[in-house]
Design a protein around this motif. Structure first.
Motif, mmCIF file in Angstrom:
data_model
loop_
_atom_site.group_PDB
_atom_site.id
_atom_site.type_symbol
_atom_site.label_atom_id
_atom_site.label_comp_id
_atom_site.label_asym_id
_atom_site.label_seq_id
_atom_site.Cartn_x
_atom_site.Cartn_y
_atom_site.Cartn_z
ATOM 1 N N SER A 61 -9.266 -16.776 4.525
ATOM 2 C CA SER A 61 -8.811 -15.439 4.138
ATOM 3 C C SER A 61 -8.417 -15.408 2.662
ATOM 4 O O SER A 61 -7.725 -16.304 2.171
ATOM 5 C CB SER A 61 -7.600 -15.043 4.995
ATOM 6 N N ALA A 62 -8.847 -14.354 1.986
ATOM 7 C CA ALA A 62 -8.411 -14.116 0.594
ATOM 8 C C ALA A 62 -7.055 -13.412 0.654
ATOM 9 O O ALA A 62 -6.911 -12.415 1.366
ATOM 10 C CB ALA A 62 -9.422 -13.236 -0.124
ATOM 11 N N VAL A 63 -6.070 -13.922 -0.059
ATOM 12 C CA VAL A 63 -4.715 -13.365 0.032
ATOM 13 C C VAL A 63 -4.113 -13.110 -1.343
ATOM 14 O O VAL A 63 -4.513 -13.722 -2.339
ATOM 15 C CB VAL A 63 -3.757 -14.315 0.803
ATOM 16 N N GLY A 64 -3.125 -12.225 -1.358
ATOM 17 C CA GLY A 64 -2.309 -12.056 -2.552
ATOM 18 C C GLY A 64 -1.137 -13.021 -2.466
ATOM 19 O O GLY A 64 -0.668 -13.359 -1.374
ATOM 20 N N CYS A 101 0.822 -9.502 7.204
ATOM 21 C CA CYS A 101 -0.479 -8.865 7.400
ATOM 22 C C CYS A 101 -0.274 -7.356 7.409
ATOM 23 O O CYS A 101 0.412 -6.818 8.288
ATOM 24 C CB CYS A 101 -1.093 -9.327 8.730
ATOM 25 N N ILE A 102 -0.854 -6.683 6.410
ATOM 26 C CA ILE A 102 -0.711 -5.219 6.316
ATOM 27 C C ILE A 102 -1.963 -4.543 6.885
ATOM 28 O O ILE A 102 -3.001 -5.187 7.064
ATOM 29 C CB ILE A 102 -0.462 -4.759 4.858
ATOM 30 N N GLU A 103 -1.849 -3.245 7.145
ATOM 31 C CA GLU A 103 -2.992 -2.535 7.721
ATOM 32 C C GLU A 103 -4.096 -2.305 6.691
ATOM 33 O O GLU A 103 -5.278 -2.455 6.982
ATOM 34 C CB GLU A 103 -2.527 -1.175 8.292
ATOM 35 N N ALA A 163 -5.733 0.221 1.686
ATOM 36 C CA ALA A 163 -5.091 0.244 0.365
ATOM 37 C C ALA A 163 -4.195 -0.979 0.226
ATOM 38 O O ALA A 163 -3.630 -1.459 1.219
ATOM 39 C CB ALA A 163 -4.266 1.518 0.217
ATOM 40 N N PHE A 164 -4.052 -1.482 -0.980
ATOM 41 C CA PHE A 164 -3.079 -2.537 -1.225
ATOM 42 C C PHE A 164 -1.677 -1.925 -1.144
ATOM 43 O O PHE A 164 -1.518 -0.706 -1.012
ATOM 44 C CB PHE A 164 -3.335 -3.170 -2.608
ATOM 45 N N SER A 165 -0.653 -2.760 -1.238
ATOM 46 C CA SER A 165 0.731 -2.311 -1.041
ATOM 47 C C SER A 165 1.285 -1.560 -2.246
ATOM 48 O O SER A 165 0.792 -1.713 -3.366
ATOM 49 C CB SER A 165 1.626 -3.528 -0.798
ATOM 50 N N SER A 216 -5.635 -17.903 -2.564
ATOM 51 C CA SER A 216 -4.949 -16.899 -3.378
ATOM 52 C C SER A 216 -5.871 -16.319 -4.453
ATOM 53 O O SER A 216 -6.561 -17.055 -5.167
ATOM 54 C CB SER A 216 -3.720 -17.556 -4.004
ATOM 55 N N THR A 217 -5.850 -14.987 -4.547
ATOM 56 C CA THR A 217 -6.719 -14.321 -5.532
ATOM 57 C C THR A 217 -5.935 -13.483 -6.543
ATOM 58 O O THR A 217 -6.483 -13.097 -7.573
ATOM 59 C CB THR A 217 -7.721 -13.372 -4.826
ATOM 60 N N ASP A 218 -4.646 -13.166 -6.250
ATOM 61 C CA ASP A 218 -3.905 -12.215 -7.105
ATOM 62 C C ASP A 218 -2.413 -12.332 -6.808
ATOM 63 O O ASP A 218 -2.010 -13.019 -5.865
ATOM 64 C CB ASP A 218 -4.381 -10.787 -6.804
ATOM 65 N N TYR A 219 -1.606 -11.635 -7.599
ATOM 66 C CA TYR A 219 -0.149 -11.595 -7.365
ATOM 67 C C TYR A 219 0.273 -10.243 -6.785
ATOM 68 O O TYR A 219 1.382 -9.772 -7.053
ATOM 69 C CB TYR A 219 0.603 -11.896 -8.655
ATOM 70 N N SER A 239 -1.637 -5.307 -11.555
ATOM 71 C CA SER A 239 -1.586 -5.099 -10.106
ATOM 72 C C SER A 239 -2.956 -5.400 -9.520
ATOM 73 O O SER A 239 -3.981 -5.204 -10.172
ATOM 74 C CB SER A 239 -1.210 -3.647 -9.788
ATOM 75 N N VAL A 240 -2.932 -5.838 -8.254
ATOM 76 C CA VAL A 240 -4.184 -6.249 -7.598
ATOM 77 C C VAL A 240 -5.200 -5.104 -7.556
ATOM 78 O O VAL A 240 -4.856 -3.952 -7.295
ATOM 79 C CB VAL A 240 -3.890 -6.781 -6.174
ATOM 80 N N THR A 241 -6.438 -5.467 -7.836
ATOM 81 C CA THR A 241 -7.586 -4.574 -7.649
ATOM 82 C C THR A 241 -8.685 -5.416 -7.011
ATOM 83 O O THR A 241 -8.618 -6.654 -7.032
ATOM 84 C CB THR A 241 -8.146 -4.041 -8.998
HETATM 85 N N1 LIG Z 1 -2.738 -8.321 -2.586
HETATM 86 C C1 LIG Z 1 -3.387 -8.330 -1.434
HETATM 87 N N2 LIG Z 1 -2.936 -7.582 -0.382
HETATM 88 C C2 LIG Z 1 -3.586 -7.607 0.808
HETATM 89 N N3 LIG Z 1 -4.677 -8.310 1.043
HETATM 90 C C3 LIG Z 1 -5.172 -9.058 0.028
HETATM 91 N N4 LIG Z 1 -6.238 -9.869 -0.041
HETATM 92 C C4 LIG Z 1 -6.281 -10.389 -1.269
HETATM 93 N N5 LIG Z 1 -5.263 -9.932 -2.026
HETATM 94 C C5 LIG Z 1 -4.557 -9.104 -1.233
#
Ligand SMILES: Nc1ncnc2[nH]cnc12
Ligand SMILES: CSC[C@H]1O[C@H](OP(=O)(O)O)[C@H](O)[C@@H]1O
Length: 301
Positions: free
Chosen positions: A94-97, A170-172, A175-177, A217-220, A229-231
Motif C-alpha cells: 500500500s502507498a501511504v502518507g 484508513c480513511i474513506e 479525497a485526501f484529508s 511512504s509517498t508523502d507527508y 500538501s499531498v497530491t
Molecule cells: N496522504 C495520503 N492519504 C491517504 N492515502 C494515501 N496514500 C498515499 N498517500 C496518502
C-alpha cells in the motif's frame, strides 16, 4: 494462457496497490478470473513463478489500470477468490502518507494496528443476511509475517528504513484529508495514512488468511509545514522506486515465507471462524451458508 499442469497449490498471494499493478519481472504461469459469490475480483489473478520455482498469486487491488477507487474495490471478491484457490498468506502492498517526521518518502512501514475512519459504505463482512459471526480483531496483522519481513529489511539498502509496529489510519477518501484531520490523526497516535487497509484486513481475518500490509511512504499528507500538501503527482513521483523496492523485498522474503507455510506456522488461525459464529445452527440462512462454503467449506452446515 492456461498452463494448468505447471501450477502447484499456490499458498502465498500478493495484493499490489497504487503503482504496483503487476509482477511482470516473474514468469507468468496461469491467469484466473473467478466469479465468486461476491462478484468478480478487481483484476485477473496472475500466478507467477520466480527463478527458484516458487509460485505466488498476484492481484491488483484497484484493477490493472487503477479503475476502482478505494471505496469501490471489490474486497470481498478479492479475498474470497484468493482463499478459494488455496491461499493461506497475503502480503498486501500500500502507498501511504507519513504522519511522522522520521517516516521519510520511500521508507517502508509494517503497521500492527489500524484506526478505522472509513464511513461504513464498504461491504466489510462475509457474515450477514442470516449467519452472524464476530471475529477477534485486536491484532489485525499477522505478527509472524511481520517478523519474517522485518528480518529481511537490509535488502532495501541504507537509504530506505523499514519501520515496524506502527498504526495506520484508513480513511474513506477518495479525497485526501483536511489539515485539521491530519493533525487529529497525529494526536491520536497514528503514524501513516491510507485508504486501503480496511476492509481488506478484516475480510482476510474472516477468511482465516494470515495478512500483513507492507506500506510504502509517498508523502507527508498535509500536516507538515515545510512540505507541499499531498497530491497524486507527489504520490506518483515516489511510486516507481517504491515498486522496485517492493519487488526486491518480496523476492528476499519468499523462501522464508514458503518454509513457514510448509512448516504449518500459520495453522493456528484455522478453525477460528467456526467458534466465532453465534447464529444457532437451525436458524442459519441456507443461501448464506452456500456462499460461505466458497471460503470456509464445511464450517457452518
Ligand atoms: N496522504 C495520503 N492519504 C491517504 N492515502 C494515501 N496514500 C498515499 N498517500 C496518502
Ligand atoms: C494514489 S494516492 C491514494 C491511494 O493510494 C493508496 O492506494 P493503495 O493502498 O492501494 O496503494 C491509498 O490507500 C489510496 O487508495
Amino acid at each position: 494462457m492456461d498452463l494448468m499442469d505447471k501450477t502447484k497449490s499456490v499458498k502465498i498471494a500478493v495484493i499490489g496497490g497504487s503503482g504496483l499493478y503487476n509482477f511482470d519481472h516473474l514468469t507468468p504461469i496461469k491467469e484466473i478470473y473467478p466469479e465468486t459469490p461476491w462478484g468478480y475480483p478487481s483484476s485477473k489473478i496472475i500466478i507467477v513463478e520466480d527463478s527458484r520455482g516458487s509460485q505466488i498469486a498476484f492481484l491488483s487491488r484497484h484493477g490493472a489500470g487503477h479503475q476502482y477507487n478505494p471505496s469501490e474495490v471489490p474486497s470481498r471478491a478479492n479475498i474470497a477468490a484468493l482463499k478459494h484457490i488455496g491461499v493461506e498468506v497475503i502480503i498486501a502492498f500500500s502507498a501511504v502518507g507519513s504522519l511522522r517526521e522520521e517516516i521519510k518518502h520511500q521508507d517502508f512501514v509494517l503497521p500492527d494496528q489500524i484506526v478505522d475512519r472509513t464511513k461504513g459504505i464498504r461491504p466489510s463482512t462475509y457474515f450477514e443476511g442470516g449467519v452472524v459471526a464476530h471475529t477477534t480483531f485486536a491484532d489485525p496483522f499477522n505478527p509472524l509475517l511481520a517478523e519474517i519481513i522485518y528480518s529481511h529489511r537490509h535488502c532495501l539498502g541504507a537509504n530506505v528504513t523499514l519501520h515496524r509496529n506502527k498504526t495506520v489510519v484508513c480513511i474513506e477518501g477518495p479525497a485526501f484529508s483536511t489539515r485539521a484531520e491530519s493533525h487529529l490523526y497525529r494526536s491520536w497516535g497514528c503514524d501513516i495514512i491510507n485508504m486501503s487497509a480496511l476492509p481488506e484486513a478484516k475480510l482476510a481475518n474472516e477468511a482465516e488468511i494470515a495478512y500483513q500490509m507492507i506500506c510504502m511512504s509517498t508523502d507527508y499528507d498535509c500536516w507538515k509545514q515545510d512540505e507541499v500538501s499531498v497530491t497524486v503527482e507527489v504520490v506518483i513521483s515516489n511510486l516507481n522506486k517504491n515498486a522496485e523496492n517492493a519487488k526486491k523485498l518480496l523476492g528476499e522474503i519468499l523462501p522464508d515465507l514458503e518454509k513457514a507455510v510448509e512448516e504449518g506456522k500459520f495453522e493456528e488461525i484455522k478453525g477460528v471462524m467456526k467458534a466465532s459464529c453465534i447464529t444457532r445452527k437451525d436458524a442459519r440462512n441456507e443461501e448464506v451458508i452456500k456462499k460461505l462454503e466458497y471460503i470456509l467449506p464445511g464450517y457452518f452446515n
